[in-house]
Design a protein around this motif. Structure first.
Motif, PDB file in Angstrom:
ATOM      1  N   GLN A 135      56.963  48.205  36.975  1.00  0.00           N
ATOM      2  CA  GLN A 135      57.351  46.842  37.337  1.00  0.00           C
ATOM      3  C   GLN A 135      57.520  46.642  38.840  1.00  0.00           C
ATOM      4  O   GLN A 135      58.229  45.736  39.268  1.00  0.00           O
ATOM      5  CB  GLN A 135      58.613  46.415  36.586  1.00  0.00           C
ATOM      6  CG  GLN A 135      58.435  46.422  35.076  1.00  0.00           C
ATOM      7  CD  GLN A 135      59.648  45.902  34.336  1.00  0.00           C
ATOM      8  OE1 GLN A 135      60.768  45.931  34.835  1.00  0.00           O
ATOM      9  NE2 GLN A 135      59.432  45.413  33.124  1.00  0.00           N
ATOM     10  N   ASP A 136      56.858  47.489  39.627  1.00  0.00           N
ATOM     11  CA  ASP A 136      56.820  47.289  41.077  1.00  0.00           C
ATOM     12  C   ASP A 136      55.553  46.479  41.372  1.00  0.00           C
ATOM     13  O   ASP A 136      54.527  47.018  41.776  1.00  0.00           O
ATOM     14  CB  ASP A 136      56.793  48.641  41.801  1.00  0.00           C
ATOM     15  CG  ASP A 136      56.777  48.478  43.332  1.00  0.00           C
ATOM     16  OD1 ASP A 136      56.711  47.330  43.813  1.00  0.00           O
ATOM     17  OD2 ASP A 136      56.804  49.511  44.034  1.00  0.00           O
ATOM     18  N   TYR A 137      55.620  45.175  41.144  1.00  0.00           N
ATOM     19  CA  TYR A 137      54.437  44.331  41.224  1.00  0.00           C
ATOM     20  C   TYR A 137      53.953  44.153  42.656  1.00  0.00           C
ATOM     21  O   TYR A 137      52.737  44.051  42.890  1.00  0.00           O
ATOM     22  CB  TYR A 137      54.716  42.980  40.571  1.00  0.00           C
ATOM     23  CG  TYR A 137      55.067  43.112  39.104  1.00  0.00           C
ATOM     24  CD1 TYR A 137      54.116  43.529  38.179  1.00  0.00           C
ATOM     25  CD2 TYR A 137      56.358  42.853  38.653  1.00  0.00           C
ATOM     26  CE1 TYR A 137      54.438  43.665  36.836  1.00  0.00           C
ATOM     27  CE2 TYR A 137      56.690  42.986  37.316  1.00  0.00           C
ATOM     28  CZ  TYR A 137      55.730  43.396  36.414  1.00  0.00           C
ATOM     29  OH  TYR A 137      56.054  43.546  35.088  1.00  0.00           O
ATOM     30  N   LYS A 138      54.874  44.122  43.599  1.00  0.00           N
ATOM     31  CA  LYS A 138      54.455  43.991  44.992  1.00  0.00           C
ATOM     32  C   LYS A 138      53.726  45.249  45.459  1.00  0.00           C
ATOM     33  O   LYS A 138      52.695  45.169  46.143  1.00  0.00           O
ATOM     34  CB  LYS A 138      55.665  43.705  45.876  1.00  0.00           C
ATOM     35  CG  LYS A 138      56.287  42.335  45.615  1.00  0.00           C
ATOM     36  CD  LYS A 138      57.453  42.055  46.555  1.00  0.00           C
ATOM     37  CE  LYS A 138      58.033  40.663  46.289  1.00  0.00           C
ATOM     38  NZ  LYS A 138      59.181  40.368  47.175  1.00  0.00           N
ATOM     39  N   GLY A 139      54.253  46.413  45.093  1.00  0.00           N
ATOM     40  CA  GLY A 139      53.575  47.658  45.437  1.00  0.00           C
ATOM     41  C   GLY A 139      52.226  47.767  44.757  1.00  0.00           C
ATOM     42  O   GLY A 139      51.247  48.218  45.363  1.00  0.00           O
ATOM     43  N   ALA A 140      52.166  47.338  43.492  1.00  0.00           N
ATOM     44  CA  ALA A 140      50.903  47.374  42.765  1.00  0.00           C
ATOM     45  C   ALA A 140      49.877  46.451  43.423  1.00  0.00           C
ATOM     46  O   ALA A 140      48.704  46.817  43.572  1.00  0.00           O
ATOM     47  CB  ALA A 140      51.124  46.968  41.313  1.00  0.00           C
ATOM     48  N   THR A 141      50.318  45.259  43.806  1.00  0.00           N
ATOM     49  CA  THR A 141      49.414  44.312  44.466  1.00  0.00           C
ATOM     50  C   THR A 141      48.804  44.919  45.721  1.00  0.00           C
ATOM     51  O   THR A 141      47.598  44.801  45.975  1.00  0.00           O
ATOM     52  CB  THR A 141      50.166  43.022  44.825  1.00  0.00           C
ATOM     53  OG1 THR A 141      50.644  42.404  43.624  1.00  0.00           O
ATOM     54  CG2 THR A 141      49.270  42.054  45.571  1.00  0.00           C
ATOM     55  N   LYS A 142      49.626  45.592  46.503  1.00  0.00           N
ATOM     56  CA  LYS A 142      49.145  46.222  47.730  1.00  0.00           C
ATOM     57  C   LYS A 142      48.067  47.259  47.428  1.00  0.00           C
ATOM     58  O   LYS A 142      47.018  47.296  48.096  1.00  0.00           O
ATOM     59  CB  LYS A 142      50.311  46.879  48.469  1.00  0.00           C
ATOM     60  CG  LYS A 142      49.916  47.584  49.758  1.00  0.00           C
ATOM     61  CD  LYS A 142      51.122  48.226  50.432  1.00  0.00           C
ATOM     62  CE  LYS A 142      50.711  48.987  51.689  1.00  0.00           C
ATOM     63  NZ  LYS A 142      51.887  49.642  52.344  1.00  0.00           N
ATOM     64  N   ARG A 143      48.299  48.092  46.417  1.00  0.00           N
ATOM     65  CA  ARG A 143      47.321  49.119  46.065  1.00  0.00           C
ATOM     66  C   ARG A 143      46.025  48.505  45.534  1.00  0.00           C
ATOM     67  O   ARG A 143      44.924  48.966  45.856  1.00  0.00           O
ATOM     68  CB  ARG A 143      47.914  50.070  45.024  1.00  0.00           C
ATOM     69  CG  ARG A 143      49.007  50.978  45.552  1.00  0.00           C
ATOM     70  CD  ARG A 143      48.493  51.883  46.654  1.00  0.00           C
ATOM     71  NE  ARG A 143      49.474  52.888  47.023  1.00  0.00           N
ATOM     72  CZ  ARG A 143      49.332  53.722  48.023  1.00  0.00           C
ATOM     73  NH1 ARG A 143      48.254  53.675  48.766  1.00  0.00           N
ATOM     74  NH2 ARG A 143      50.265  54.604  48.304  1.00  0.00           N
ATOM     75  N   TYR A 144      46.142  47.481  44.733  1.00  0.00           N
ATOM     76  CA  TYR A 144      44.943  46.842  44.194  1.00  0.00           C
ATOM     77  C   TYR A 144      44.089  46.250  45.320  1.00  0.00           C
ATOM     78  O   TYR A 144      42.855  46.325  45.287  1.00  0.00           O
ATOM     79  CB  TYR A 144      45.316  45.755  43.187  1.00  0.00           C
ATOM     80  CG  TYR A 144      45.949  46.272  41.913  1.00  0.00           C
ATOM     81  CD1 TYR A 144      45.620  47.528  41.408  1.00  0.00           C
ATOM     82  CD2 TYR A 144      46.883  45.511  41.218  1.00  0.00           C
ATOM     83  CE1 TYR A 144      46.202  48.009  40.239  1.00  0.00           C
ATOM     84  CE2 TYR A 144      47.468  45.976  40.054  1.00  0.00           C
ATOM     85  CZ  TYR A 144      47.128  47.229  39.566  1.00  0.00           C
ATOM     86  OH  TYR A 144      47.709  47.690  38.413  1.00  0.00           O
ATOM     87  N   LEU A 145      44.750  45.657  46.302  1.00  0.00           N
ATOM     88  CA  LEU A 145      44.012  45.100  47.434  1.00  0.00           C
ATOM     89  C   LEU A 145      43.351  46.212  48.247  1.00  0.00           C
ATOM     90  O   LEU A 145      42.233  46.039  48.766  1.00  0.00           O
ATOM     91  CB  LEU A 145      44.947  44.274  48.314  1.00  0.00           C
ATOM     92  CG  LEU A 145      45.449  42.970  47.679  1.00  0.00           C
ATOM     93  CD1 LEU A 145      46.501  42.305  48.564  1.00  0.00           C
ATOM     94  CD2 LEU A 145      44.292  42.008  47.419  1.00  0.00           C
ATOM     95  N   GLU A 146      44.011  47.365  48.355  1.00  0.00           N
ATOM     96  CA  GLU A 146      43.406  48.500  49.043  1.00  0.00           C
ATOM     97  C   GLU A 146      42.173  48.990  48.291  1.00  0.00           C
ATOM     98  O   GLU A 146      41.156  49.353  48.905  1.00  0.00           O
ATOM     99  CB  GLU A 146      44.427  49.637  49.176  1.00  0.00           C
ATOM    100  CG  GLU A 146      45.545  49.343  50.162  1.00  0.00           C
ATOM    101  CD  GLU A 146      46.628  50.416  50.143  1.00  0.00           C
ATOM    102  OE1 GLU A 146      46.501  51.376  49.328  1.00  0.00           O
ATOM    103  OE2 GLU A 146      47.599  50.312  50.917  1.00  0.00           O
TER     104      GLU A 146
END
Length: 360
Positions: free
Chosen positions: A174-185
Protein backbone atom coordinates in the motif's frame (compact mmCIF):
# COMPACT_ATOMS: atom_id res chain seq x y z
CA UNK A 1 -42.95 -4.41 -10.62
CA UNK A 2 -39.72 -2.57 -11.36
CA UNK A 3 -36.39 -3.87 -12.51
CA UNK A 4 -33.74 -3.83 -9.80
CA UNK A 5 -30.58 -1.84 -10.53
CA UNK A 6 -27.31 -2.50 -8.81
CA UNK A 7 -26.88 0.46 -6.43
CA UNK A 8 -24.10 2.94 -7.25
CA UNK A 9 -22.10 1.96 -4.16
CA UNK A 10 -22.13 -1.72 -5.05
CA UNK A 11 -21.29 -0.92 -8.66
CA UNK A 12 -18.24 1.08 -7.56
CA UNK A 13 -17.17 -1.81 -5.33
CA UNK A 14 -17.51 -4.23 -8.26
CA UNK A 15 -15.36 -1.95 -10.39
CA UNK A 16 -12.71 -1.76 -7.65
CA UNK A 17 -12.66 -5.55 -7.25
CA UNK A 18 -12.55 -5.97 -11.02
CA UNK A 19 -9.40 -3.87 -11.17
CA UNK A 20 -7.77 -6.15 -8.62
CA UNK A 21 -8.85 -9.28 -10.46
CA UNK A 22 -7.93 -8.19 -13.94
CA UNK A 23 -4.47 -7.00 -13.15
CA UNK A 24 -3.14 -9.96 -11.31
CA UNK A 25 -1.28 -10.90 -14.44
CA UNK A 26 1.04 -8.02 -13.66
CA UNK A 27 2.59 -10.27 -11.06
CA UNK A 28 5.24 -11.75 -13.30
CA UNK A 29 5.01 -15.07 -11.48
CA UNK A 30 2.84 -16.31 -14.30
CA UNK A 31 4.55 -17.81 -17.32
CA UNK A 32 2.53 -18.74 -20.40
CA UNK A 33 3.20 -22.25 -21.66
CA UNK A 34 4.06 -22.25 -25.31
CA UNK A 35 1.93 -24.28 -27.73
CA UNK A 36 2.98 -27.62 -29.18
CA UNK A 37 4.84 -27.49 -32.48
CA UNK A 38 5.92 -30.13 -34.95
CA UNK A 39 9.38 -28.57 -34.99
CA UNK A 40 9.84 -28.92 -31.23
CA UNK A 41 8.65 -32.53 -31.24
CA UNK A 42 11.02 -33.44 -34.04
CA UNK A 43 13.88 -31.73 -32.19
CA UNK A 44 13.04 -33.75 -29.09
CA UNK A 45 13.24 -36.95 -31.12
CA UNK A 46 16.63 -35.93 -32.48
CA UNK A 47 17.93 -35.10 -29.00
CA UNK A 48 16.68 -38.43 -27.69
CA UNK A 49 18.81 -40.24 -30.26
CA UNK A 50 21.81 -38.11 -29.28
CA UNK A 51 21.27 -38.90 -25.60
CA UNK A 52 21.18 -42.59 -26.39
CA UNK A 53 24.60 -42.22 -27.99
CA UNK A 54 26.01 -39.78 -25.38
CA UNK A 55 24.24 -40.50 -22.06
CA UNK A 56 26.89 -38.59 -20.08
CA UNK A 57 26.37 -35.26 -21.89
CA UNK A 58 24.40 -33.12 -19.42
CA UNK A 59 23.84 -30.37 -22.00
CA UNK A 60 21.70 -32.71 -24.11
CA UNK A 61 19.39 -33.34 -21.15
CA UNK A 62 19.23 -29.61 -20.49
CA UNK A 63 18.30 -28.87 -24.10
CA UNK A 64 15.62 -31.55 -24.13
CA UNK A 65 14.24 -30.28 -20.82
CA UNK A 66 13.75 -26.82 -22.34
CA UNK A 67 11.98 -28.32 -25.34
CA UNK A 68 9.69 -30.36 -23.10
CA UNK A 69 8.79 -27.14 -21.30
CA UNK A 70 7.96 -25.52 -24.62
CA UNK A 71 5.39 -28.22 -25.36
CA UNK A 72 4.05 -28.00 -21.79
CA UNK A 73 5.36 -31.37 -20.63
CA UNK A 74 6.58 -30.22 -17.22
CA UNK A 75 7.11 -33.65 -15.66
CA UNK A 76 9.46 -34.71 -18.45
CA UNK A 77 11.17 -31.34 -18.38
CA UNK A 78 11.85 -31.74 -14.66
CA UNK A 79 13.08 -35.33 -15.08
CA UNK A 80 15.59 -34.22 -17.71
CA UNK A 81 16.96 -31.32 -15.68
CA UNK A 82 17.34 -33.64 -12.69
CA UNK A 83 19.33 -35.99 -14.92
CA UNK A 84 21.48 -33.08 -16.11
CA UNK A 85 22.21 -32.00 -12.53
CA UNK A 86 23.11 -35.56 -11.66
CA UNK A 87 25.80 -35.37 -14.34
CA UNK A 88 26.97 -31.81 -13.52
CA UNK A 89 26.07 -30.85 -9.97
CA UNK A 90 27.86 -27.50 -9.91
CA UNK A 91 26.23 -25.98 -12.98
CA UNK A 92 24.41 -22.83 -11.76
CA UNK A 93 22.22 -22.53 -14.86
CA UNK A 94 20.96 -26.08 -14.34
CA UNK A 95 19.85 -25.28 -10.81
CA UNK A 96 18.20 -22.08 -12.05
CA UNK A 97 16.21 -24.04 -14.62
CA UNK A 98 15.16 -26.62 -12.02
CA UNK A 99 13.97 -23.74 -9.82
CA UNK A 100 12.00 -22.23 -12.67
CA UNK A 101 10.26 -25.51 -13.47
CA UNK A 102 9.51 -26.11 -9.79
CA UNK A 103 7.97 -22.64 -9.47
CA UNK A 104 5.84 -23.14 -12.58
CA UNK A 105 4.67 -26.44 -11.10
CA UNK A 106 3.69 -24.72 -7.84
CA UNK A 107 6.48 -26.15 -5.68
CA UNK A 108 7.81 -22.92 -4.19
CA UNK A 109 9.94 -24.72 -1.59
CA UNK A 110 11.93 -26.62 -4.22
CA UNK A 111 12.07 -23.49 -6.39
CA UNK A 112 13.56 -21.47 -3.54
CA UNK A 113 16.17 -24.16 -2.83
CA UNK A 114 17.18 -24.42 -6.48
CA UNK A 115 17.38 -20.67 -7.08
CA UNK A 116 19.47 -20.20 -3.96
CA UNK A 117 21.78 -23.01 -5.09
CA UNK A 118 22.26 -21.26 -8.44
CA UNK A 119 23.17 -18.03 -6.63
CA UNK A 120 25.52 -19.84 -4.26
CA UNK A 121 27.29 -21.33 -7.29
CA UNK A 122 27.93 -17.83 -8.61
CA UNK A 123 25.34 -17.43 -11.33
CA UNK A 124 25.43 -14.19 -13.31
CA UNK A 125 21.84 -14.76 -14.42
CA UNK A 126 19.71 -11.85 -13.21
CA UNK A 127 16.64 -14.06 -13.55
CA UNK A 128 17.83 -16.27 -10.69
CA UNK A 129 17.64 -13.27 -8.32
CA UNK A 130 14.39 -12.11 -9.81
CA UNK A 131 12.72 -15.51 -9.59
CA UNK A 132 13.95 -16.04 -6.04
CA UNK A 133 12.43 -12.65 -5.31
CA UNK A 134 9.16 -13.90 -6.79
CA UNK A 135 9.20 -16.84 -4.39
CA UNK A 136 9.85 -14.47 -1.48
CA UNK A 137 7.03 -12.22 -2.67
CA UNK A 138 4.70 -15.22 -2.96
CA UNK A 139 5.52 -16.07 0.66
CA UNK A 140 5.03 -12.40 1.69
CA UNK A 141 8.68 -12.01 2.66
CA UNK A 142 8.65 -8.49 1.27
CA UNK A 143 11.98 -7.28 2.61
CA UNK A 144 13.82 -10.23 1.10
CA UNK A 145 11.92 -9.85 -2.17
CA UNK A 146 12.88 -6.18 -2.44
CA UNK A 147 16.58 -6.99 -1.95
CA UNK A 148 16.48 -9.70 -4.59
CA UNK A 149 14.64 -7.53 -7.13
CA UNK A 150 17.21 -4.79 -6.57
CA UNK A 151 20.02 -7.30 -7.08
CA UNK A 152 18.46 -8.47 -10.34
CA UNK A 153 18.28 -4.84 -11.47
CA UNK A 154 21.97 -4.42 -10.71
CA UNK A 155 22.82 -7.30 -13.04
CA UNK A 156 20.48 -6.03 -15.78
CA UNK A 157 19.74 -2.32 -15.28
CA UNK A 158 18.18 -2.05 -18.74
CA UNK A 159 15.40 -4.55 -17.94
CA UNK A 160 12.23 -2.73 -16.83
CA UNK A 161 10.61 -5.88 -15.42
CA UNK A 162 12.88 -5.72 -12.35
CA UNK A 163 11.94 -2.11 -11.66
CA UNK A 164 8.29 -2.96 -12.21
CA UNK A 165 8.55 -5.84 -9.73
CA UNK A 166 9.83 -3.42 -7.08
CA UNK A 167 6.86 -1.17 -7.77
CA UNK A 168 4.40 -4.05 -7.58
CA UNK A 169 5.93 -5.05 -4.26
CA UNK A 170 5.48 -1.52 -2.91
CA UNK A 171 1.90 -1.47 -4.13
CA UNK A 172 1.21 -4.74 -2.32
CA UNK A 173 2.31 -2.94 0.84
CA UNK A 174 0.00 0.00 0.00
CA UNK A 175 2.91 2.36 -0.68
CA UNK A 176 1.19 3.81 -3.74
CA UNK A 177 3.47 6.81 -4.09
CA UNK A 178 6.56 4.61 -4.03
CA UNK A 179 4.93 2.22 -6.49
CA UNK A 180 4.06 5.09 -8.83
CA UNK A 181 7.67 6.22 -8.84
CA UNK A 182 8.92 2.73 -9.74
CA UNK A 183 6.34 2.27 -12.47
CA UNK A 184 7.38 5.56 -14.05
CA UNK A 185 11.02 4.45 -13.89
CA UNK A 186 10.07 1.22 -15.68
CA UNK A 187 8.26 3.22 -18.37
CA UNK A 188 11.35 5.41 -18.81
CA UNK A 189 13.15 2.24 -19.88
CA UNK A 190 10.29 1.01 -22.07
CA UNK A 191 7.41 3.36 -22.80
CA UNK A 192 5.39 0.51 -24.35
CA UNK A 193 5.60 -1.74 -21.27
CA UNK A 194 1.99 -2.72 -20.62
CA UNK A 195 2.26 -3.82 -16.99
CA UNK A 196 3.20 -0.46 -15.40
CA UNK A 197 0.65 1.29 -17.61
CA UNK A 198 -2.16 -0.90 -16.27
CA UNK A 199 -1.02 -0.46 -12.69
CA UNK A 200 -0.70 3.32 -13.05
CA UNK A 201 -4.24 3.39 -14.41
CA UNK A 202 -5.55 1.60 -11.33
CA UNK A 203 -3.52 3.62 -8.83
CA UNK A 204 -4.62 6.95 -10.28
CA UNK A 205 -8.22 5.79 -10.49
CA UNK A 206 -8.52 4.23 -7.03
CA UNK A 207 -5.85 5.85 -4.84
CA UNK A 208 -5.38 9.32 -6.30
CA UNK A 209 -9.02 9.41 -7.53
CA UNK A 210 -7.87 11.12 -10.70
CA UNK A 211 -9.80 9.57 -13.56
CA UNK A 212 -8.29 11.90 -16.15
CA UNK A 213 -4.70 10.82 -15.47
CA UNK A 214 -5.78 7.19 -15.11
CA UNK A 215 -7.30 7.25 -18.59
CA UNK A 216 -4.18 8.95 -19.95
CA UNK A 217 -2.18 5.86 -19.07
CA UNK A 218 -4.87 3.58 -20.45
CA UNK A 219 -4.85 5.58 -23.70
CA UNK A 220 -1.09 5.08 -23.91
CA UNK A 221 -1.60 1.35 -23.47
CA UNK A 222 -4.16 1.25 -26.28
CA UNK A 223 -1.95 3.32 -28.58
CA UNK A 224 0.81 0.76 -28.11
CA UNK A 225 -1.50 -2.25 -28.31
CA UNK A 226 -4.86 -1.27 -29.85
CA UNK A 227 -6.52 -4.58 -29.00
CA UNK A 228 -5.06 -5.11 -25.53
CA UNK A 229 -7.98 -6.81 -23.70
CA UNK A 230 -7.33 -5.08 -20.37
CA UNK A 231 -6.93 -1.70 -22.03
CA UNK A 232 -10.22 -2.09 -23.89
CA UNK A 233 -11.90 -3.39 -20.74
CA UNK A 234 -10.74 -0.36 -18.75
CA UNK A 235 -11.97 1.93 -21.52
CA UNK A 236 -15.32 0.15 -21.33
CA UNK A 237 -15.43 0.80 -17.58
CA UNK A 238 -14.72 4.47 -18.23
CA UNK A 239 -17.64 4.78 -20.64
CA UNK A 240 -19.88 2.79 -18.28
CA UNK A 241 -19.06 5.18 -15.43
CA UNK A 242 -19.92 8.07 -17.73
CA UNK A 243 -23.20 6.37 -18.65
CA UNK A 244 -24.15 5.95 -15.00
CA UNK A 245 -23.36 9.59 -14.30
CA UNK A 246 -25.48 10.61 -17.30
CA UNK A 247 -28.31 8.38 -16.09
CA UNK A 248 -28.19 9.97 -12.64
CA UNK A 249 -28.35 13.44 -14.21
CA UNK A 250 -31.21 12.30 -16.52
CA UNK A 251 -29.23 13.04 -19.68
CA UNK A 252 -30.74 10.36 -21.92
CA UNK A 253 -28.78 11.30 -25.04
CA UNK A 254 -25.39 11.15 -23.34
CA UNK A 255 -26.43 7.98 -21.54
CA UNK A 256 -27.17 6.23 -24.84
CA UNK A 257 -23.90 7.38 -26.42
CA UNK A 258 -21.79 6.25 -23.49
CA UNK A 259 -23.54 2.88 -23.17
CA UNK A 260 -22.87 2.16 -26.83
CA UNK A 261 -19.21 3.10 -26.44
CA UNK A 262 -18.96 0.85 -23.38
CA UNK A 263 -20.44 -2.09 -25.28
CA UNK A 264 -18.05 -1.46 -28.17
CA UNK A 265 -15.00 -1.46 -25.87
CA UNK A 266 -16.05 -4.56 -23.97
CA UNK A 267 -16.71 -6.36 -27.26
CA UNK A 268 -13.19 -5.61 -28.49
CA UNK A 269 -11.85 -6.95 -25.19
CA UNK A 270 -13.92 -10.13 -25.44
CA UNK A 271 -12.95 -10.67 -29.07
CA UNK A 272 -9.31 -10.65 -28.02
CA UNK A 273 -9.88 -12.75 -24.87
CA UNK A 274 -13.10 -14.83 -24.98
CA UNK A 275 -12.38 -16.15 -21.46
CA UNK A 276 -12.49 -12.67 -19.92
CA UNK A 277 -15.37 -13.19 -17.45
CA UNK A 278 -15.46 -9.62 -16.14
CA UNK A 279 -15.61 -8.15 -19.64
CA UNK A 280 -18.58 -10.44 -20.31
CA UNK A 281 -20.21 -9.35 -17.08
CA UNK A 282 -19.80 -5.62 -17.66
CA UNK A 283 -20.92 -5.80 -21.28
CA UNK A 284 -23.97 -7.66 -20.01
CA UNK A 285 -24.47 -4.98 -17.38
CA UNK A 286 -24.28 -2.31 -20.08
CA UNK A 287 -26.94 -4.21 -22.05
CA UNK A 288 -28.93 -4.48 -18.81
CA UNK A 289 -28.87 -0.72 -18.35
CA UNK A 290 -30.16 -0.30 -21.90
CA UNK A 291 -33.41 -2.14 -21.18
CA UNK A 292 -34.18 -2.95 -24.81
CA UNK A 293 -31.15 -5.29 -24.85
CA UNK A 294 -32.22 -7.62 -22.05
CA UNK A 295 -31.76 -10.80 -24.12
CA UNK A 296 -28.16 -9.83 -24.80
CA UNK A 297 -27.68 -9.05 -21.12
CA UNK A 298 -28.91 -12.53 -20.17
CA UNK A 299 -26.57 -14.19 -22.67
CA UNK A 300 -23.53 -12.29 -21.37
CA UNK A 301 -24.40 -12.87 -17.71
CA UNK A 302 -24.84 -16.59 -18.30
CA UNK A 303 -21.51 -16.76 -20.11
CA UNK A 304 -19.82 -14.79 -17.32
CA UNK A 305 -21.15 -17.29 -14.81
CA UNK A 306 -19.98 -20.19 -16.94
CA UNK A 307 -16.49 -18.69 -16.76
CA UNK A 308 -16.77 -17.69 -13.08
CA UNK A 309 -19.72 -19.26 -11.20
CA UNK A 310 -18.83 -17.29 -8.03
CA UNK A 311 -19.65 -13.86 -9.51
CA UNK A 312 -22.40 -12.77 -7.14
CA UNK A 313 -23.24 -9.60 -9.07
CA UNK A 314 -24.00 -11.60 -12.23
CA UNK A 315 -26.39 -13.81 -10.26
CA UNK A 316 -28.05 -10.67 -8.91
CA UNK A 317 -28.55 -9.12 -12.35
CA UNK A 318 -30.09 -12.32 -13.69
CA UNK A 319 -32.31 -12.49 -10.64
CA UNK A 320 -33.47 -8.93 -11.26
CA UNK A 321 -34.26 -9.68 -14.90
CA UNK A 322 -36.28 -12.80 -14.06
CA UNK A 323 -38.10 -10.96 -11.27
CA UNK A 324 -39.01 -8.18 -13.71
CA UNK A 325 -40.31 -10.77 -16.18
CA UNK A 326 -42.46 -12.42 -13.49
CA UNK A 327 -40.43 -15.62 -13.08
CA UNK A 328 -40.11 -15.35 -9.31
CA UNK A 329 -38.80 -18.87 -8.74
CA UNK A 330 -35.85 -18.32 -11.10
CA UNK A 331 -35.30 -14.91 -9.55
CA UNK A 332 -35.19 -16.49 -6.09
CA UNK A 333 -32.66 -19.08 -7.24
CA UNK A 334 -30.33 -16.42 -8.64
CA UNK A 335 -30.70 -14.16 -5.60
CA UNK A 336 -29.79 -17.08 -3.36
CA UNK A 337 -26.60 -17.58 -5.35
CA UNK A 338 -25.87 -13.84 -5.22
CA UNK A 339 -26.17 -13.87 -1.42
CA UNK A 340 -24.10 -17.05 -1.21
CA UNK A 341 -21.14 -15.44 -2.96
CA UNK A 342 -21.61 -11.91 -1.56
CA UNK A 343 -23.20 -12.50 1.86
CA UNK A 344 -22.37 -8.98 3.10
CA UNK A 345 -24.55 -7.28 0.47
CA UNK A 346 -27.68 -5.92 2.14
CA UNK A 347 -29.20 -5.16 -1.27
CA UNK A 348 -28.81 -8.77 -2.37
CA UNK A 349 -30.31 -9.98 0.92
CA UNK A 350 -33.23 -7.57 0.62
CA UNK A 351 -33.99 -8.67 -2.94
CA UNK A 352 -34.02 -12.30 -1.85
CA UNK A 353 -36.31 -11.66 1.10
CA UNK A 354 -38.77 -9.63 -1.01
CA UNK A 355 -39.02 -12.35 -3.68
CA UNK A 356 -39.46 -15.02 -1.01
CA UNK A 357 -42.33 -12.98 0.44
CA UNK A 358 -43.99 -12.79 -2.98
CA UNK A 359 -43.73 -16.57 -3.42
CA UNK A 360 -45.58 -17.31 -0.17
Amino acid sequence: MHIRWIPWGIFCLILLVSCEQTTTDTDANKQAARPDSITDISRIAALTKQIESNPEDYALFQDRSELYYQIDSLDRAMADIEAAIGLYQTGPDLHYWRGFLAFISGDTLQARTAYQRAIDLGTQNSEAYYQLGQVAFFNQNYGEAQQLYARAAEFAPDQPIYIFAQGFLLEAQQDYKGATKRYLEALALDSAFAKPLTRLHDIYLDFYENERVAMKYNAQLIRNQPLHPLGRYQLGNYHLRNALRARNSENATLFGEEINLAVESYTLSINRDPQYALARYFRGYAYFLAEQRIDLAIADMEEALRLDPTMGSAHFVLGSIYEYNGDLQSAKNYYEQAVKYQPDSKDFQQALQEVKAQLK
